[in-house]
Design a protein around this motif. Sequence first.
Motif, PDB file in Angstrom:
ATOM      1  N   GLN A  59       0.832  -1.204   0.000  1.00 11.91           N
ATOM      2  CA  GLN A  59       0.000   0.000   0.000  1.00 11.91           C
ATOM      3  C   GLN A  59       0.869   1.257   0.000  1.00 11.91           C
ATOM      4  O   GLN A  59       0.605   2.211  -0.746  1.00 11.91           O
ATOM      5  CB  GLN A  59      -0.930  -0.026   1.209  1.00 11.91           C
ATOM      6  CG  GLN A  59      -1.966  -1.140   1.163  1.00 11.91           C
ATOM      7  CD  GLN A  59      -2.531  -1.494   2.526  1.00 11.91           C
ATOM      8  OE1 GLN A  59      -2.559  -0.676   3.437  1.00 11.91           O
ATOM      9  NE2 GLN A  59      -2.974  -2.745   2.672  1.00 11.91           N
TER      10      GLN A  59
ATOM     11  N   ASN B 274     -13.021  -0.915   4.100  1.00 10.38           N
ATOM     12  CA  ASN B 274     -11.639  -0.921   4.588  1.00 10.38           C
ATOM     13  C   ASN B 274     -10.923  -2.240   4.398  1.00 10.38           C
ATOM     14  O   ASN B 274      -9.712  -2.250   4.156  1.00 10.38           O
ATOM     15  CB  ASN B 274     -11.601  -0.562   6.078  1.00 10.38           C
ATOM     16  CG  ASN B 274     -11.524   0.925   6.317  1.00 10.38           C
ATOM     17  OD1 ASN B 274     -10.459   1.527   6.208  1.00 10.38           O
ATOM     18  ND2 ASN B 274     -12.666   1.523   6.627  1.00 10.38           N
TER      19      ASN B 274
ATOM     20  N   THR C 122     -11.307   5.736  -7.055  1.00 14.25           N
ATOM     21  CA  THR C 122     -11.759   4.452  -6.525  1.00 14.25           C
ATOM     22  C   THR C 122     -13.223   4.202  -6.877  1.00 14.25           C
ATOM     23  O   THR C 122     -13.974   5.124  -7.206  1.00 14.25           O
ATOM     24  CB  THR C 122     -11.596   4.396  -4.999  1.00 14.25           C
ATOM     25  OG1 THR C 122     -12.341   5.487  -4.409  1.00 14.25           O
ATOM     26  CG2 THR C 122     -10.138   4.506  -4.594  1.00 14.25           C
TER      27      THR C 122
ATOM     28  N   TYR D 196     -18.442   9.473   0.273  1.00 13.76           N
ATOM     29  CA  TYR D 196     -17.260  10.179   0.760  1.00 13.76           C
ATOM     30  C   TYR D 196     -17.638  11.179   1.849  1.00 13.76           C
ATOM     31  O   TYR D 196     -16.887  11.388   2.810  1.00 13.76           O
ATOM     32  CB  TYR D 196     -16.536  10.902  -0.379  1.00 13.76           C
ATOM     33  CG  TYR D 196     -15.244  11.523   0.075  1.00 13.76           C
ATOM     34  CD1 TYR D 196     -14.138  10.721   0.330  1.00 13.76           C
ATOM     35  CD2 TYR D 196     -15.139  12.887   0.300  1.00 13.76           C
ATOM     36  CE1 TYR D 196     -12.953  11.270   0.787  1.00 13.76           C
ATOM     37  CE2 TYR D 196     -13.962  13.449   0.758  1.00 13.76           C
ATOM     38  CZ  TYR D 196     -12.872  12.635   0.988  1.00 13.76           C
ATOM     39  OH  TYR D 196     -11.703  13.179   1.453  1.00 13.76           O
TER      40      TYR D 196
ATOM     41  N   SER E 270     -10.862  10.472  -4.745  1.00  8.41           N
ATOM     42  CA  SER E 270     -11.039  10.434  -3.293  1.00  8.41           C
ATOM     43  C   SER E 270      -9.730  10.706  -2.557  1.00  8.41           C
ATOM     44  O   SER E 270      -8.660  10.295  -2.999  1.00  8.41           O
ATOM     45  CB  SER E 270     -11.599   9.071  -2.855  1.00  8.41           C
ATOM     46  OG  SER E 270     -10.774   8.019  -3.312  1.00  8.41           O
ATOM     47  N   ASP E 271      -9.847  11.404  -1.441  1.00  8.30           N
ATOM     48  CA  ASP E 271      -8.700  11.666  -0.574  1.00  8.30           C
ATOM     49  C   ASP E 271      -8.454  10.405   0.254  1.00  8.30           C
ATOM     50  O   ASP E 271      -9.298  10.001   1.034  1.00  8.30           O
ATOM     51  CB  ASP E 271      -9.013  12.856   0.337  1.00  8.30           C
ATOM     52  CG  ASP E 271      -7.880  13.175   1.297  1.00  8.30           C
ATOM     53  OD1 ASP E 271      -6.811  12.519   1.212  1.00  8.30           O
ATOM     54  OD2 ASP E 271      -8.043  14.068   2.146  1.00  8.30           O
ATOM     55  N   GLN E 272      -7.291   9.808   0.078  1.00 10.84           N
ATOM     56  CA  GLN E 272      -6.984   8.561   0.775  1.00 10.84           C
ATOM     57  C   GLN E 272      -5.985   8.780   1.915  1.00 10.84           C
ATOM     58  O   GLN E 272      -5.293   7.849   2.316  1.00 10.84           O
ATOM     59  CB  GLN E 272      -6.437   7.542  -0.225  1.00 10.84           C
ATOM     60  CG  GLN E 272      -7.453   7.095  -1.267  1.00 10.84           C
ATOM     61  CD  GLN E 272      -8.505   6.159  -0.701  1.00 10.84           C
ATOM     62  OE1 GLN E 272      -8.315   5.528   0.333  1.00 10.84           O
ATOM     63  NE2 GLN E 272      -9.641   6.065  -1.374  1.00 10.84           N
ATOM     64  N   SER E 273      -5.928   9.991   2.427  1.00 13.69           N
ATOM     65  CA  SER E 273      -4.955  10.304   3.476  1.00 13.69           C
ATOM     66  C   SER E 273      -5.531  10.186   4.886  1.00 13.69           C
ATOM     67  O   SER E 273      -4.825  10.389   5.869  1.00 13.69           O
ATOM     68  CB  SER E 273      -4.414  11.732   3.277  1.00 13.69           C
ATOM     69  OG  SER E 273      -5.461  12.688   3.439  1.00 13.69           O
TER      70      SER E 273
ATOM     71  N   ILE F  29      -6.474   1.779   1.720  1.00 11.88           N
ATOM     72  CA  ILE F  29      -7.062   2.502   0.602  1.00 11.88           C
ATOM     73  C   ILE F  29      -8.525   2.083   0.530  1.00 11.88           C
ATOM     74  O   ILE F  29      -8.844   0.948   0.169  1.00 11.88           O
ATOM     75  CB  ILE F  29      -6.311   2.197  -0.705  1.00 11.88           C
ATOM     76  CG1 ILE F  29      -4.859   2.668  -0.577  1.00 11.88           C
ATOM     77  CG2 ILE F  29      -6.995   2.866  -1.892  1.00 11.88           C
ATOM     78  CD1 ILE F  29      -3.939   2.204  -1.674  1.00 11.88           C
TER      79      ILE F  29
ATOM     80  N   ARG G 280       1.148   4.072  -3.032  1.00 10.05           N
ATOM     81  CA  ARG G 280       0.920   5.482  -2.706  1.00 10.05           C
ATOM     82  C   ARG G 280       2.057   6.367  -3.186  1.00 10.05           C
ATOM     83  O   ARG G 280       1.842   7.440  -3.760  1.00 10.05           O
ATOM     84  CB  ARG G 280       0.761   5.655  -1.192  1.00 10.05           C
ATOM     85  CG  ARG G 280      -0.567   5.209  -0.612  1.00 10.05           C
ATOM     86  CD  ARG G 280      -0.568   5.429   0.895  1.00 10.05           C
ATOM     87  NE  ARG G 280      -1.771   4.937   1.531  1.00 10.05           N
ATOM     88  CZ  ARG G 280      -2.898   5.633   1.643  1.00 10.05           C
ATOM     89  NH1 ARG G 280      -2.958   6.845   1.139  1.00 10.05           N
ATOM     90  NH2 ARG G 280      -3.955   5.115   2.248  1.00 10.05           N
TER      91      ARG G 280
ATOM     92  N   PHE H 188      -5.988   9.422  -6.313  1.00 11.00           N
ATOM     93  CA  PHE H 188      -6.641   8.116  -6.272  1.00 11.00           C
ATOM     94  C   PHE H 188      -8.052   8.231  -6.838  1.00 11.00           C
ATOM     95  O   PHE H 188      -8.816   9.120  -6.441  1.00 11.00           O
ATOM     96  CB  PHE H 188      -6.748   7.596  -4.834  1.00 11.00           C
ATOM     97  CG  PHE H 188      -5.547   6.868  -4.345  1.00 11.00           C
ATOM     98  CD1 PHE H 188      -5.386   5.518  -4.599  1.00 11.00           C
ATOM     99  CD2 PHE H 188      -4.575   7.525  -3.616  1.00 11.00           C
ATOM    100  CE1 PHE H 188      -4.273   4.832  -4.131  1.00 11.00           C
ATOM    101  CE2 PHE H 188      -3.459   6.854  -3.144  1.00 11.00           C
ATOM    102  CZ  PHE H 188      -3.308   5.511  -3.405  1.00 11.00           C
TER     103      PHE H 188
END
Length: 390
Positions: free
Chosen positions: A120, A285, A165, A205, A188-191, A196, A124, A163
């Motif tokens: 992952q 998740n 998704t 979201y 999408s913000d994956q932070s 992910i 990233r 990203f």
Amino acid sequence: DTLNHHLYNATASNIPYDEWLKSHQPFNWIAELYDIIHGNGGFDVIIGNPPYVGYTRKNKETGKAVIETYRIANSYKTLPSSNLYAFTIERTKSILNANGKEGMIIPISAFANDSMTSLQNFVRSEFGIKWISTFHQRPAQLFEGVLQRLCILITSQNESGKFFTTGIYRWYSYTRKTLFQNISYLLSDQSLQSHIVKIGSVQEYSIFSKYSKHRTTSEYISSSSNQNKVYYRTAGGGYWVTFLNSDFDCDAVSNKSTSIQQDYKAAIFSAVYNSNLFWWFYSINFDLFNFKDYMIFGFKLNYPIEFEAEMVGLSEVLESNLRANAIFYEINSKTRGINRTVTYNKSVSKQYMDAIDVVLAKHYGFTDEELDFIINYDIKYRMGDELNAE
């Protein structure tokens, strides 16, 4: 010919060169692909379905692991993931050109479980734009007859960090022809989390953003054992998870319990983990097969003190209904003999779970539309015949 002789000498083979050449059929990367790697700077496109094979796990038939016959360089960043498909993705990156694109079909766990964190992190940091679509194995599978939950990773080398998704696609085999035509992606913000997440709509979201502002429920766990507990099963793979306020009515290997700090009522956590919101959190998740403690207690919730009494009441009503509709039966285990076990028919209790989500929606600040999304998440497949009959 020169490269072949170098390789022959390096292997210190004790058979004649001509015999070795015929049996080994060496592939010389430098000679065969020189124009691509050095002339073109790498491949324009690489696509594949790499092997889903553990690197150190022993094969049941041979009793050997891959690492015993073939070792990769210790410099691989994805080495901790210990799976060949992760190594393949890393190798792919090194032989793409500056504008290259890559596409791989890999298991859902690649972007979900803690065991794949190194992969992952690699995806990233090392790839540019990432498109990830996700597909369940039921009712139909991407590969007919192969029960694998899969995702398709497509990458581009430029514009790092973005990203795109999808949600989790479930479909019936008769809709296969239109499956890919109907895929839609969300930037999408994956932070906000380590994994992910599988999110496919603006509404979803928005839910995730509100949810993410809360504390993880692991912060409420007691470091010492007490009777303020939640009881649960770690056996996964279905459409439901089961949490109770008191111990299970059978002795199963997957039965577990965790103590909650005395300042908080464990019944509230039992209610929350039975909710549709928790099922949504688990689905986006994780891999929808494994069900481990870090997956459960990674859920986020600021303790709902304002709804404490209401939540405890709903938890007790739900448990009473679950036990009233329980089905008991015996299984004959090769290692443990005859065991009495129980199945809780959770679809019959869906209305009580929905009531818990109504309260949670107020607590998290969800809109009516967002609450409707959560209550009906995966409902077509979770409810099955019950929904059709209704």
